[in-house]
Write a protein that holds these residues in place. Sequence first.
Motif, PDB file in Angstrom:
ATOM      1  N   LYS A  47      11.251  -2.219  -7.420  1.00 31.81           N
ATOM      2  CA  LYS A  47      11.547  -2.658  -6.053  1.00 31.81           C
ATOM      3  C   LYS A  47      12.662  -1.817  -5.439  1.00 31.81           C
ATOM      4  N   GLY A  48      13.565  -1.337  -6.294  1.00 28.70           N
ATOM      5  CA  GLY A  48      14.605  -0.438  -5.808  1.00 28.70           C
ATOM      6  C   GLY A  48      14.117   0.992  -5.675  1.00 28.70           C
ATOM      7  N   LEU A  49      13.207   1.403  -6.571  1.00 30.75           N
ATOM      8  CA  LEU A  49      12.709   2.780  -6.537  1.00 30.75           C
ATOM      9  C   LEU A  49      11.899   3.064  -5.283  1.00 30.75           C
ATOM     10  N   TYR A  50      11.234   2.038  -4.736  1.00 30.60           N
ATOM     11  CA  TYR A  50      10.510   2.242  -3.481  1.00 30.60           C
ATOM     12  C   TYR A  50      11.446   2.763  -2.393  1.00 30.60           C
ATOM     13  N   ASN A  51      12.666   2.249  -2.376  1.00 29.81           N
ATOM     14  CA  ASN A  51      13.634   2.686  -1.367  1.00 29.81           C
ATOM     15  C   ASN A  51      14.325   3.986  -1.768  1.00 29.81           C
ATOM     16  N   VAL A  52      14.402   4.239  -3.073  1.00 32.62           N
ATOM     17  CA  VAL A  52      15.012   5.487  -3.530  1.00 32.62           C
ATOM     18  C   VAL A  52      14.188   6.690  -3.070  1.00 32.62           C
ATOM     19  N   VAL A  53      12.858   6.594  -3.194  1.00 36.43           N
ATOM     20  CA  VAL A  53      12.012   7.734  -2.814  1.00 36.43           C
ATOM     21  C   VAL A  53      11.878   7.849  -1.289  1.00 36.43           C
ATOM     22  N   GLY A  54      12.124   6.739  -0.576  1.00 37.29           N
ATOM     23  CA  GLY A  54      12.101   6.815   0.889  1.00 37.29           C
ATOM     24  C   GLY A  54      10.699   6.791   1.474  1.00 37.29           C
ATOM     25  N   PHE A  55      10.427   7.679   2.429  1.00 35.86           N
ATOM     26  CA  PHE A  55       9.190   7.777   3.201  1.00 35.86           C
ATOM     27  C   PHE A  55       9.126   6.681   4.271  1.00 35.86           C
ATOM     28  N   LYS A  56       8.140   6.812   5.132  1.00 38.24           N
ATOM     29  CA  LYS A  56       8.026   5.947   6.309  1.00 38.24           C
ATOM     30  C   LYS A  56       7.459   4.590   5.917  1.00 38.24           C
ATOM     31  N   LYS A  57       8.237   3.524   6.165  1.00 40.00           N
ATOM     32  CA  LYS A  57       7.866   2.192   5.715  1.00 40.00           C
ATOM     33  C   LYS A  57       7.656   1.260   6.897  1.00 40.00           C
ATOM     34  N   LEU A  76       0.863  -1.186   0.000  1.00 40.56           N
ATOM     35  CA  LEU A  76       0.000   0.000   0.000  1.00 40.56           C
ATOM     36  C   LEU A  76       0.892   1.227   0.000  1.00 40.56           C
ATOM     37  N   LEU A  77       0.615   2.138  -0.922  1.00 40.29           N
ATOM     38  CA  LEU A  77       1.402   3.361  -1.061  1.00 40.29           C
ATOM     39  C   LEU A  77       0.513   4.575  -0.830  1.00 40.29           C
ATOM     40  N   ASP A  78       0.988   5.475   0.008  1.00 41.16           N
ATOM     41  CA  ASP A  78       0.286   6.733   0.228  1.00 41.16           C
ATOM     42  C   ASP A  78       0.420   7.630  -1.000  1.00 41.16           C
ATOM     43  N   LYS A  79      -0.451   8.616  -1.080  1.00 43.60           N
ATOM     44  CA  LYS A  79      -0.454   9.533  -2.219  1.00 43.60           C
ATOM     45  C   LYS A  79       0.916  10.164  -2.455  1.00 43.60           C
ATOM     46  N   LYS A  80       1.590  10.569  -1.385  1.00 42.34           N
ATOM     47  CA  LYS A  80       2.875  11.246  -1.552  1.00 42.34           C
ATOM     48  C   LYS A  80       3.930  10.315  -2.159  1.00 42.34           C
ATOM     49  N   VAL A  81       3.851   9.019  -1.848  1.00 40.48           N
ATOM     50  CA  VAL A  81       4.789   8.056  -2.418  1.00 40.48           C
ATOM     51  C   VAL A  81       4.504   7.852  -3.899  1.00 40.48           C
ATOM     52  N   VAL A  82       3.229   7.740  -4.249  1.00 40.34           N
ATOM     53  CA  VAL A  82       2.852   7.553  -5.650  1.00 40.34           C
ATOM     54  C   VAL A  82       3.281   8.755  -6.492  1.00 40.34           C
ATOM     55  N   VAL A  83       3.086   9.943  -5.959  1.00 43.36           N
ATOM     56  CA  VAL A  83       3.490  11.156  -6.681  1.00 43.36           C
ATOM     57  C   VAL A  83       5.002  11.156  -6.906  1.00 43.36           C
ATOM     58  N   ALA A  84       5.755  10.730  -5.896  1.00 44.17           N
ATOM     59  CA  ALA A  84       7.213  10.665  -6.030  1.00 44.17           C
ATOM     60  C   ALA A  84       7.617   9.633  -7.079  1.00 44.17           C
ATOM     61  N   LEU A  85       6.997   8.458  -7.054  1.00 43.89           N
ATOM     62  CA  LEU A  85       7.308   7.413  -8.032  1.00 43.89           C
ATOM     63  C   LEU A  85       6.905   7.839  -9.438  1.00 43.89           C
ATOM     64  N   ARG A  86       5.819   8.570  -9.543  1.00 46.74           N
ATOM     65  CA  ARG A  86       5.351   9.045 -10.849  1.00 46.74           C
ATOM     66  C   ARG A  86       6.373   9.974 -11.491  1.00 46.74           C
ATOM     67  N   SER A  87       7.119  10.692 -10.690  1.00 56.18           N
ATOM     68  CA  SER A  87       8.091  11.650 -11.223  1.00 56.18           C
ATOM     69  C   SER A  87       9.353  10.972 -11.765  1.00 56.18           C
ATOM     70  N   LEU A  88       9.563   9.707 -11.416  1.00 59.34           N
ATOM     71  CA  LEU A  88      10.734   8.975 -11.893  1.00 59.34           C
ATOM     72  C   LEU A  88      10.380   8.309 -13.220  1.00 59.34           C
ATOM     73  N   ARG A  89      10.852   8.862 -14.313  1.00 60.23           N
ATOM     74  CA  ARG A  89      10.395   8.440 -15.641  1.00 60.23           C
ATOM     75  C   ARG A  89      11.423   7.612 -16.402  1.00 60.23           C
TER      76      ARG A  89
END
Length: 316
Positions: free
Chosen positions: A181-191, A161-174
């Motif tokens: 699986k690596g990008l989840y850790n690149v953007v960070g946030f509380k896991k 489950l990803l919060d809105k702020k995480v999805v927005v961050a992942l969306r910016s990585l094009r």
Amino acid sequence: MQKLLIAIPCFNEEENIESIYQRIISDINFKELGLEHEILFIDDGSKDHTVDVFKKLSDAHDDVSYISLSRNYGKETAMVVAFDYFHHDALIIMDADLQHPPVLVNDMVKLWRLGYDDVYAKRNKREGEGWFKIKTSQWFYKLLGKISKTPVTPDAGDFRLLDKKVVVALRSLRESQRYTKGLYNVVGFKKVAIEFDAAPRLHGKSKWSFRSLVNLALEGITSYTTAPLRISTFLGFIVSAFAFIYMIYVFIKTLITGPTQSGFPTIVILVLFLGGCILISNGILGEYLARVFMESKNRPLYFIEEKHTHDQKKDN
């Protein structure tokens, strides 16, 4: 009321679609959780009747949407489609084969409301998978964890489950060469992790062949870390040091015993060894250069052939 999007990438999953929809509706307590929901099926260029099943479900149920891509781009790109479409409060990503238990979403939502931005499911057991696949996966994550600067979470896939702020961050990585699986850790946030036992596939066989798994591993290493480039550099220094030491040994031996005609096998071995090191280093450079070449084209990540979404239903 908070809105939840459940995105399910699919490739030739016609036998599983209706079953996973029924399990989602029966296992997730949307009313008790106070959630509006939308189930988005993403067809990744299926060759069977997967899209036909989407259409049938979408016509019968208002909470079902689907997007069909123009060809098979791979699961990594199919997840980008979910990130781009997302306009909700939270996103759930899960597979269509029911190895990811939908009932776990109830606990994910509770942890999300406690303040966690990325609630990822961590596998305890992996039923239906062979020993070789499990072991190679463990070895890969250990290797990637040691050579990468950003931590890598073993046994954690895309079921999360990803919060809105995480999805927005992942969306910016094009980037087109993706390892999500690596990008989840690149953007960070509380896991936070939530453990589960992965069940066998409901129907059909895994679409991940040995070749596709190897390609994914290469993507993970080359897109997530530059360690192979440094390893090739260190290998060059080590080989040069050994060559220098051997040169001194030959020089001293010649001064003491005089010139000799022997040593042809040694020369052949050294030439082959150095040639192998050069080819390996060139191969590593070539992998990174190829990825730079692909990224420089700046092509769209995907093209949509057909879609029928919740927003379109409202307009109609």
